[in-house]
Write a protein that holds these residues in place. Structure first.
Motif, mmCIF file in Angstrom:
data_model
loop_
_atom_site.group_PDB
_atom_site.id
_atom_site.type_symbol
_atom_site.label_atom_id
_atom_site.label_comp_id
_atom_site.label_asym_id
_atom_site.label_seq_id
_atom_site.Cartn_x
_atom_site.Cartn_y
_atom_site.Cartn_z
ATOM 1 N N SER A 5 60.662 96.387 33.353
ATOM 2 C CA SER A 5 61.601 97.287 32.681
ATOM 3 C C SER A 5 62.804 97.531 33.583
ATOM 4 O O SER A 5 62.783 97.229 34.783
ATOM 5 N N ILE A 6 63.841 98.133 33.026
ATOM 6 C CA ILE A 6 65.015 98.431 33.835
ATOM 7 C C ILE A 6 64.679 99.463 34.905
ATOM 8 O O ILE A 6 65.226 99.438 36.012
ATOM 9 N N ASN A 7 63.726 100.355 34.625
ATOM 10 C CA ASN A 7 63.294 101.301 35.652
ATOM 11 C C ASN A 7 62.565 100.601 36.789
ATOM 12 O O ASN A 7 62.715 100.966 37.962
ATOM 13 N N ASP A 8 61.762 99.584 36.440
ATOM 14 C CA ASP A 8 61.114 98.777 37.485
ATOM 15 C C ASP A 8 62.161 98.124 38.381
ATOM 16 O O ASP A 8 62.044 98.140 39.613
ATOM 17 N N ILE A 9 63.179 97.543 37.735
ATOM 18 C CA ILE A 9 64.244 96.861 38.485
ATOM 19 C C ILE A 9 64.954 97.850 39.400
ATOM 20 O O ILE A 9 65.262 97.553 40.562
ATOM 21 N N SER A 10 65.224 99.052 38.900
ATOM 22 C CA SER A 10 65.909 100.069 39.690
ATOM 23 C C SER A 10 65.121 100.426 40.946
ATOM 24 O O SER A 10 65.673 100.536 42.039
ATOM 25 N N LYS A 11 63.810 100.576 40.788
ATOM 26 C CA LYS A 11 62.971 100.940 41.939
ATOM 27 C C LYS A 11 62.876 99.801 42.945
ATOM 28 O O LYS A 11 62.944 100.012 44.159
ATOM 29 N N ILE A 12 62.724 98.600 42.434
ATOM 30 C CA ILE A 12 62.561 97.442 43.310
ATOM 31 C C ILE A 12 63.836 97.147 44.095
ATOM 32 O O ILE A 12 63.806 96.866 45.294
ATOM 33 N N SER A 13 64.977 97.216 43.405
ATOM 34 C CA SER A 13 66.237 96.821 44.027
ATOM 35 C C SER A 13 66.924 97.956 44.774
ATOM 36 O O SER A 13 67.847 97.721 45.558
ATOM 37 N N ASN A 14 66.490 99.200 44.526
ATOM 38 C CA ASN A 14 67.116 100.370 45.130
ATOM 39 C C ASN A 14 68.604 100.440 44.791
ATOM 40 O O ASN A 14 69.440 100.833 45.613
ATOM 41 N N CYS A 15 68.936 100.055 43.558
ATOM 42 C CA CYS A 15 70.321 100.064 43.090
ATOM 43 C C CYS A 15 70.530 101.183 42.071
ATOM 44 O O CYS A 15 69.580 101.669 41.447
ATOM 45 N N GLU A 16 71.784 101.538 41.886
ATOM 46 C CA GLU A 16 72.143 102.493 40.836
ATOM 47 C C GLU A 16 72.123 101.783 39.487
ATOM 48 O O GLU A 16 72.626 100.664 39.354
ATOM 49 N N ASN A 57 75.159 88.289 26.049
ATOM 50 C CA ASN A 57 74.032 88.921 25.362
ATOM 51 C C ASN A 57 72.984 89.463 26.340
ATOM 52 O O ASN A 57 71.925 89.927 25.910
ATOM 53 N N ALA A 58 73.285 89.395 27.626
ATOM 54 C CA ALA A 58 72.321 89.835 28.632
ATOM 55 C C ALA A 58 71.956 91.304 28.446
ATOM 56 O O ALA A 58 72.799 92.134 28.094
ATOM 57 N N GLY A 59 70.705 91.623 28.699
ATOM 58 C CA GLY A 59 70.278 93.010 28.600
ATOM 59 C C GLY A 59 70.758 93.863 29.755
ATOM 60 O O GLY A 59 70.917 95.083 29.615
ATOM 61 N N ALA A 60 71.004 93.240 30.908
ATOM 62 C CA ALA A 60 71.484 93.965 32.082
ATOM 63 C C ALA A 60 72.336 93.026 32.925
ATOM 64 O O ALA A 60 72.169 91.802 32.885
ATOM 65 N N ILE A 61 73.258 93.616 33.696
ATOM 66 C CA ILE A 61 74.164 92.833 34.532
ATOM 67 C C ILE A 61 74.150 93.421 35.945
ATOM 68 O O ILE A 61 74.344 94.626 36.131
ATOM 69 N N ILE A 62 73.932 92.563 36.920
ATOM 70 C CA ILE A 62 74.061 92.953 38.318
ATOM 71 C C ILE A 62 75.524 92.832 38.707
ATOM 72 O O ILE A 62 76.156 91.788 38.494
ATOM 73 N N CYS A 63 76.098 93.885 39.282
ATOM 74 C CA CYS A 63 77.516 93.847 39.640
ATOM 75 C C CYS A 63 77.806 94.836 40.764
ATOM 76 O O CYS A 63 76.985 95.692 41.101
ATOM 77 N N SER A 64 79.002 94.733 41.316
ATOM 78 C CA SER A 64 79.451 95.673 42.341
ATOM 79 C C SER A 64 79.982 96.947 41.682
ATOM 80 O O SER A 64 80.287 96.966 40.484
ATOM 81 N N LYS A 65 80.108 97.996 42.460
ATOM 82 C CA LYS A 65 80.650 99.253 41.948
ATOM 83 C C LYS A 65 82.093 99.069 41.492
ATOM 84 O O LYS A 65 82.505 99.606 40.455
ATOM 85 N N LYS A 66 82.854 98.285 42.239
ATOM 86 C CA LYS A 66 84.252 98.027 41.883
ATOM 87 C C LYS A 66 84.352 97.328 40.541
ATOM 88 O O LYS A 66 85.186 97.689 39.686
ATOM 89 N N CYS A 82 75.375 97.628 42.825
ATOM 90 C CA CYS A 82 74.917 97.511 44.199
ATOM 91 C C CYS A 82 76.077 97.109 45.107
ATOM 92 O O CYS A 82 77.148 96.715 44.644
ATOM 93 N N ASP A 83 75.864 97.209 46.405
ATOM 94 C CA ASP A 83 76.902 96.848 47.371
ATOM 95 C C ASP A 83 77.076 95.328 47.479
ATOM 96 O O ASP A 83 78.180 94.853 47.709
ATOM 97 N N ASN A 84 75.984 94.603 47.325
ATOM 98 C CA ASN A 84 76.041 93.150 47.481
ATOM 99 C C ASN A 84 75.298 92.491 46.316
ATOM 100 O O ASN A 84 74.088 92.252 46.384
ATOM 101 N N PRO A 85 76.006 92.187 45.210
ATOM 102 C CA PRO A 85 75.347 91.607 44.036
ATOM 103 C C PRO A 85 74.624 90.293 44.328
ATOM 104 O O PRO A 85 73.594 90.011 43.716
ATOM 105 N N HIS A 86 75.145 89.484 45.245
ATOM 106 C CA HIS A 86 74.518 88.202 45.544
ATOM 107 C C HIS A 86 73.131 88.404 46.150
ATOM 108 O O HIS A 86 72.158 87.743 45.763
ATOM 109 N N VAL A 87 73.031 89.343 47.083
ATOM 110 C CA VAL A 87 71.741 89.624 47.715
ATOM 111 C C VAL A 87 70.775 90.254 46.710
ATOM 112 O O VAL A 87 69.588 89.902 46.655
#
Length: 337
Positions: A5-16, A57-66, A82-87
């Protein structure tokens, strides 16, 4: 298959995470923006794909704050900021794409010396040879046709793909990956020249590879003449790389394909060597140095500098030299025409 889930992803990645409209979706993998569906996570690493964000159509996108500030009010996707989307992409990808192996256990068709120590959780494929006194750590996987020499050690969670040779007295840390055809501990190129003969110098050192090192296919790491050749933790070595005897490579380095490093060279931490760099023996390369493709390194390189060319020189000097040479060639061509 892993579903998160997106909550799982949030906990694992420590991202906003913002915009939780898709909170109940179970994500099953990663895909580019133009190919992802609602059950996949996508990513924006390069700004040239910014327009794809509005059509994905992606359900979620990893990106920088900017980047998120540009489109967060205009899209309905969840945003993993996150600070470093690639990582972050790399870490989340590891959750979905764990290596699987078509065999488990220790094969009766492997040749294993009675004095070898193999953890019960290790996997040893058929037709592996493991010599006297060798040790294999927990959860490591050794594929067919690998040779593990006497008194060599392999740590935990390592993978040695087919046809890897680990000769006697070599040590590999934890979570290392050796791709097909890697040779660790072959003899260094050591000879004493006389008038009528080249006398071999016994190579009695070993190789010590620290944790989380990855070595690409058909690369070779020679054993030391007297002391060990060493590869620091988290260093990543590409295919077809040659590391000679008594070389010491630091931590977190990137060494690209067809690099050759001659004997007794010392490479610092976080050094980057692009493809086909050649390094002569007994030189020192400082921390965070960057060597551009096909550079010929014949002398010490200071820390945190970019060098290029053959023979190599500071990159600005190298590019100025090329520009001048191109100008001369153009002028010569004009005169001759």
């Amino acid at each position: 298959m892993t579903n998160l889930s997106i909550n799982d992803i949030s906990k694992i990645s420590n991202c906003e995470v913002i915009n939780l409209n898709s909170e109940d979706i179970k994500f099953s993998g990663i895909a580019p923006l133009d190919r992802a569906d609602k059950n996949q996570i996508s990513f924006l690493i390069n700004d040239k794909y910014l327009n794809d964000v509005y059509h994905t159509n992606a359900g979620a996108i990893i990106c920088s704050k900017k980047a998120a500030e540009l489109f967060k009010e205009k899209v309905a996707n969840c945003l993993i900021i996150c600070d470093n989307p690639h990582v972050t992409l790399a870490k989340i990808s590891q959750i979905f794409f764990k290596p699987t192996h078509p065999f488990n256990g220790i094969s009766d068709h492997a040749i294993i010396d009675k004095s070898a120590e193999i953890h019960p959780s290790a996997t040893i494929f058929p037709f592996v040879f493991i010599g006297p006194g060798a040790r294999i750590g927990a959860h490591s996987v050794i594929y067919s046709n690998c040779f593990i020499g006497a008194a060599s050690t392999i740590g935990e969670d390592c993978i040695l793909y087919p046809n890897v040779v680990l000769r006697e007295g070599c040590r590999i840390g934890n979570r290392c990956i050796l791709n097909p055809g890697v040779v660790v501990g072959g003899d260094g190129f050591g000879f004493a020249a006389d008038i009528n003969e080249n006398v071999k110098i016994p190579q009695i050192g070993g190789v010590f590879i620290e944790d989380d090192v990855e070595i690409g296919a058909n690369s070779t790491i020679d054993r030391g003449a007297m002391s060990d050749t060493k590869i620091g933790r988290q260093t990543k070595i590409d295919n077809l790389v040659m590391v000679a005897h008594n070389v010491v490579i630091g931590e977190l380095c990137f060494i690209a394909g067809q690099v050759g490093i001659a004997g007794s060279t010392t490479v610092g931490n976080k050094v980057v060597m692009a493809g086909q760099v050649g390094v002569s023996g007994h030189v020192k390369i400082g921390d965070k140095a960057m060597l551009t493709a096909q550079s010929g390194i014949s002398k010490n390189i200071p820390s945190e500098q970019i060098w290029g060319g053959s023979p190599a020189r500071p990159f600005k000097e190298y590019t100025a030299h090329l520009a001048t040479l191109n100008k001369i060639v153009k002028q010569t061509n004009k005169k001759s025409s």
